[in-house]
Each structure stands twice: as structure tokens, then as C-alpha cells.
Design a protein around this motif. Structure first.
Motif, PDB file in Angstrom:
ATOM      1  N   LYS A 232      -6.201 -13.055 -19.173  1.00 59.44           N
ATOM      2  CA  LYS A 232      -6.655 -11.838 -19.851  1.00 59.44           C
ATOM      3  C   LYS A 232      -6.266 -10.590 -19.072  1.00 59.44           C
ATOM      4  CE  LYS A 232     -10.633 -13.889 -22.225  1.00 59.44           C
ATOM      5  NZ  LYS A 232     -12.111 -13.892 -22.337  1.00 59.44           N
ATOM      6  N   THR A 233      -6.351 -10.667 -17.735  1.00 58.62           N
ATOM      7  CA  THR A 233      -5.973  -9.530 -16.900  1.00 58.62           C
ATOM      8  C   THR A 233      -4.497  -9.215 -17.059  1.00 58.62           C
ATOM      9  OG1 THR A 233      -7.682 -10.102 -15.288  1.00 58.62           O
ATOM     10  CG2 THR A 233      -5.914  -8.647 -14.551  1.00 58.62           C
ATOM     11  N   GLN A 235      -2.615  -9.904 -19.650  1.00 59.75           N
ATOM     12  CA  GLN A 235      -2.406  -9.356 -20.988  1.00 59.75           C
ATOM     13  C   GLN A 235      -2.815  -7.897 -21.052  1.00 59.75           C
ATOM     14  OE1 GLN A 235      -4.482 -11.889 -23.740  1.00 59.75           O
ATOM     15  NE2 GLN A 235      -3.083 -13.620 -23.437  1.00 59.75           N
ATOM     16  N   SER A 236      -3.935  -7.575 -20.391  1.00 61.99           N
ATOM     17  CA  SER A 236      -4.396  -6.182 -20.374  1.00 61.99           C
ATOM     18  C   SER A 236      -3.400  -5.290 -19.652  1.00 61.99           C
ATOM     19  CB  SER A 236      -5.766  -6.093 -19.689  1.00 61.99           C
ATOM     20  OG  SER A 236      -6.726  -6.843 -20.376  1.00 61.99           O
ATOM     21  N   ASN A 237      -2.887  -5.764 -18.531  1.00 62.73           N
ATOM     22  CA  ASN A 237      -1.891  -4.996 -17.793  1.00 62.73           C
ATOM     23  C   ASN A 237      -0.620  -4.819 -18.608  1.00 62.73           C
ATOM     24  OD1 ASN A 237      -3.607  -4.795 -15.607  1.00 62.73           O
ATOM     25  ND2 ASN A 237      -2.728  -6.567 -14.535  1.00 62.73           N
ATOM     26  N   HIS A 239      -0.427  -4.600 -21.900  1.00 63.16           N
ATOM     27  CA  HIS A 239      -0.674  -3.570 -22.917  1.00 63.16           C
ATOM     28  C   HIS A 239      -0.627  -2.173 -22.313  1.00 63.16           C
ATOM     29  CE1 HIS A 239      -1.409  -6.185 -26.252  1.00 63.16           C
ATOM     30  NE2 HIS A 239      -2.409  -6.829 -25.636  1.00 63.16           N
ATOM     31  N   ILE A 240      -1.147  -2.061 -21.079  1.00 65.53           N
ATOM     32  CA  ILE A 240      -1.142  -0.739 -20.414  1.00 65.53           C
ATOM     33  C   ILE A 240       0.298  -0.286 -20.153  1.00 65.53           C
ATOM     34  CG2 ILE A 240      -1.741   0.448 -18.281  1.00 65.53           C
ATOM     35  CD1 ILE A 240      -4.264  -1.278 -18.160  1.00 65.53           C
TER      36      ILE A 240
END
Length: 244
Positions: A232-233, A235-237, A239-240
Motif C-alpha cells: 500500500k505504501t 502504491q501511495s508513493n 500515485h504521488i
């Protein structure tokens, strides 16, 4: 009266000390060693194995936590008993009643609590054979994996512990089924044969494998949670970075 006494004195005695008394135990020979001698020799052998194992572990990975060292000792002792002692039974089951070497006499002593070991009982023979072939070598493997802190440790620890737990439960269950459903009792009436040999010595392989199985499952849950959180981390990075 004299004739009655003479006739009573020549009533044939059971050909063996095991239960049920009508069990067909072919070629039985009484042990040459006493119960205390057998138990003392077995306990001494276990102590030597545990001492040698601890010395090897302290040499190769002295920083292991005490609980890990204790787990290694458990698997080495289990592996030794499974592979050599239970393997001995699987190989010699047909001639067990007349065996007079150390393992043979030890099995005959234990059979006071479960005579199925002297009659080539199908379940006991199959269960002990699987235990010797599978859980014996794998127990040594798990001990090595713990010593080297290998990531395969918990999957194999869970596998071996589940196998030990499953086999022991079936061991109790088949004996209890025969006792309550068929009226067959395989243990002598003396309490220590039932509570120490049959119950306690086998219950160890329910309690400790149960604890180790739980720990391995929890370790797997923790690992998958960490993996999911890391995914999840990432994936979040991702998107950023796309947003920038």
C-alpha cells in the motif's frame, strides 16, 4: 480339599503381562532390564543429546534468544525420537515382543500402557511409520532453519507441528474409541502406566506442537500484514509521483 488346592495351583498364568490379557503377543520375552534402568538410560540419553545440541547452537549462533534455543532443542529431541526410536518400531514391529536390545526393551516397557505396539496394530504401525519418515527428518531441518534464521523456518515449523498434533490426537482417539465402543483396554490397570506413559508422555506432543503451530501462524499473519502495508505504501508513493 487337597484336590481343589492342587487344581487351583496349576491354573495357567497369562503368557504375558499386557492388556487385554487375551492379546495374541507371539514370542514374548520378558525384559532383562528393570523399569528404572530403562527410564534412567533413556533420560540420560536425552540429556546427552540436548547438551550436545546446545553446544553446537552456542558455537554457531550464540546470540539466539533463549526461546529460540529451547525450540531448537525440542525439534532435535523430537527428530531423534521420531527417526530412531519410532523408526526402530516401524522396522521391527513384527518381532517386537522378543526384541531384547535397548530400544526393544524400551518399547516393551511402554507397551504396558498400550499393547498395540506388540501386535502390529495397523493404525499404530502406519502412524509411527509416517512419523519416522516425515516428521523425523523435517524436525532436524526445522532445527537447522532456526539456527540459521532461514525464512522457511515458520512454514516448516507449522507443517511439522501440525503433523505431530494430528497424529497424537488420532492416537488418543483410536485408543479411546476401542475402549468405549469395543470394550478393549490396552493399558495395564496400574495408574502410573496410564497417567505417565500413555497420557503425559504423549500429551507433551500436543501442548508444545500446539504452541509452536500458533506462533508460526501468528508470524505468518504478521509477515503478510507487513507485506500488505508495504504494498500500500508503494502504491501511495506511485500515485504521488504521478501527480507531480
Amino acid at each position: 480339599m487337597d484336590g481343589f488346592v492342587i487344581n487351583a495351583s496349576i491354573v495357567p498364568q497369562p503368557p504375558h503381562p499386557f492388556y487385554p490379557v487375551e492379546a495374541n503377543i507371539v514370542g514374548y520375552l520378558a525384559n532383562e532390564w528393570s523399569m528404572l534402568q530403562l527410564l534412567a538410560a533413556f533420560g540420560s540419553g536425552c540429556a546427552v543429546i540436548l547438551g550436545m545440541t546446545l553446544a553446537v547452537v552456542m558455537r554457531h549462533n550464540p546470540t539466539l534468544p533463549p526461546r529460540e534455543k529451547a525450540t531448537i532443542l525440542w525439534f532435535v529431541l523430537s527428530g531423534t525420537i521420531h527417526l530412531f526410536f519410532e523408526g526402530y518400531f516401524a522396522f521391527n514391529h513384527a518381532s517386537m515382543p522378543r526384541m531384547q536390545d535397548f530400544f526393544g526393551q524400551l518399547w516393551k516397557e511402554y507397551a504396558m500402557s498400550d499393547s498395540r505396539y506388540l501386535t502390529s496394530d495397523p493404525f499404530v504401525l502406519c502412524m509411527e511409520t509416517v512419523t519416522a519418515i516425515c516428521w523425523g527428518p523435517l524436525s532436524f531441518t526445522v532445527a537447522l532453519l532456526i539456527t540459521t534464521q532461514h525464512p522457511l523456518r515458520h512454514p516448516l515449523q507449522a507443517l511439522v507441528s501440525l503433523g505431530q498434533l494430528y497424529g497424537d490426537i488420532l492416537y488418543y482417539a483410536t485408543s479411546m474409541f476401542d475402549h468405549y465402543h469395543k470394550g478393549l483396554t490396552y493399558c495395564r490397570p496400574e495408574a502410573y502406566y496410564f497417567w505417565f506413559y500413555y497420557f503425559f508422555m504423549n500429551f507433551i506432543w500436543i501442548v508444545i506442537p500446539g504452541i509452536l503451530l500458533y506462533k508460526s501462524v501468528m508470524a505468518s499473519v504478521k509477515a503478510f500484514k507487513a507485506l500488505e502495508q508495504g504494498s500500500k505504501t508503494l502504491q501511495s508513493n506511485g500515485h504521488i509521483h504521478k501527480s507531480n
